[in-house]
Design a protein around this motif. Structure first.
Motif, short mmCIF file in Angstrom:
data_model
loop_
_atom_site.label_atom_id
_atom_site.label_comp_id
_atom_site.label_asym_id
_atom_site.label_seq_id
_atom_site.Cartn_x
_atom_site.Cartn_y
_atom_site.Cartn_z
N MET A 1 22.65 38.65 35.52
CA MET A 1 23.92 38.97 36.12
C MET A 1 24.87 39.53 35.06
O MET A 1 24.90 39.03 33.95
N LYS A 2 25.63 40.56 35.43
CA LYS A 2 26.60 41.17 34.53
C LYS A 2 27.96 41.19 35.19
O LYS A 2 28.09 41.49 36.37
N VAL A 3 28.99 40.88 34.44
CA VAL A 3 30.35 41.03 34.93
C VAL A 3 30.72 42.49 34.77
O VAL A 3 30.56 43.07 33.70
N LYS A 4 31.18 43.13 35.84
CA LYS A 4 31.48 44.56 35.81
C LYS A 4 32.93 44.87 35.48
O LYS A 4 33.22 45.79 34.74
N GLU A 5 33.85 44.15 36.06
CA GLU A 5 35.27 44.43 35.87
C GLU A 5 36.09 43.33 36.52
O GLU A 5 35.56 42.49 37.22
N PHE A 6 37.39 43.34 36.26
CA PHE A 6 38.28 42.41 36.95
C PHE A 6 38.51 42.90 38.37
O PHE A 6 38.69 44.09 38.59
N GLY A 7 38.58 41.99 39.32
CA GLY A 7 38.88 42.34 40.70
C GLY A 7 40.38 42.41 40.92
O GLY A 7 40.90 43.37 41.46
N HIS A 8 41.07 41.36 40.48
CA HIS A 8 42.52 41.34 40.62
C HIS A 8 43.12 40.28 39.70
O HIS A 8 42.42 39.44 39.17
N ILE A 9 44.42 40.36 39.56
CA ILE A 9 45.20 39.36 38.84
C ILE A 9 46.26 38.87 39.81
O ILE A 9 46.78 39.65 40.61
N ALA A 10 46.57 37.60 39.78
CA ALA A 10 47.55 37.03 40.70
C ALA A 10 48.71 36.41 39.94
O ALA A 10 48.51 35.78 38.90
N TYR A 11 49.91 36.62 40.46
CA TYR A 11 51.13 36.02 39.91
C TYR A 11 51.88 35.29 41.01
O TYR A 11 51.93 35.75 42.15
N ARG A 12 52.50 34.21 40.65
CA ARG A 12 53.45 33.55 41.55
C ARG A 12 54.83 34.03 41.10
O ARG A 12 55.17 33.92 39.92
N VAL A 13 55.60 34.58 42.03
CA VAL A 13 56.88 35.19 41.67
C VAL A 13 58.04 34.49 42.38
O VAL A 13 57.88 33.95 43.46
#
Length: 94
Positions: A1-13
């Motif tokens: 298995m290889k990690v390809k990229e980030f899917g998303h980043i989440a912030y609480r605002v």
């Protein structure tokens, strides 16, 4: 298995409206969709077709980042010209 990229980043605002305005009108993200929840909406923003940012509304405590804080430090966005972006952001915020 290889990690390809980030899917998303989440912030609480703290202020969803101001945050969405900043990321869309100043940094050029596109608002994809919004999901209403009992604790405030979740907003999905997209940058380049691959990277996305999720904004969650809420939270009362502000995290104090120090040299001894573990975990999240920053988000890096690649831009064409740092000085031009800084000038642009400053002009939009004033």
């Amino acid at each position: 298995m290889k990690v390809k990229e980030f899917g998303h980043i989440a912030y609480r605002v703290k202020d969803m409206e101001a945050s969405v305005k900043f990321y869309t009108e100043i940094l050029g993200f596109t608002k994809l969709h919004e999901i209403p929840t009992p604790n405030g909406n979740i907003v999905f923003l997209e940058l380049s077709g691959k990277q996305s940012l999720e904004l969650f509304c809420g939270g009362e405590d502000e995290l104090k980042i120090t040299d001894k804080t573990r975990g999240y430090m920053h988000l890096c966005i690649i831009v064409e010209g740092l000085k031009e972006l800084a000038d642009f952001v400053e002009s939009k915020l004033n």
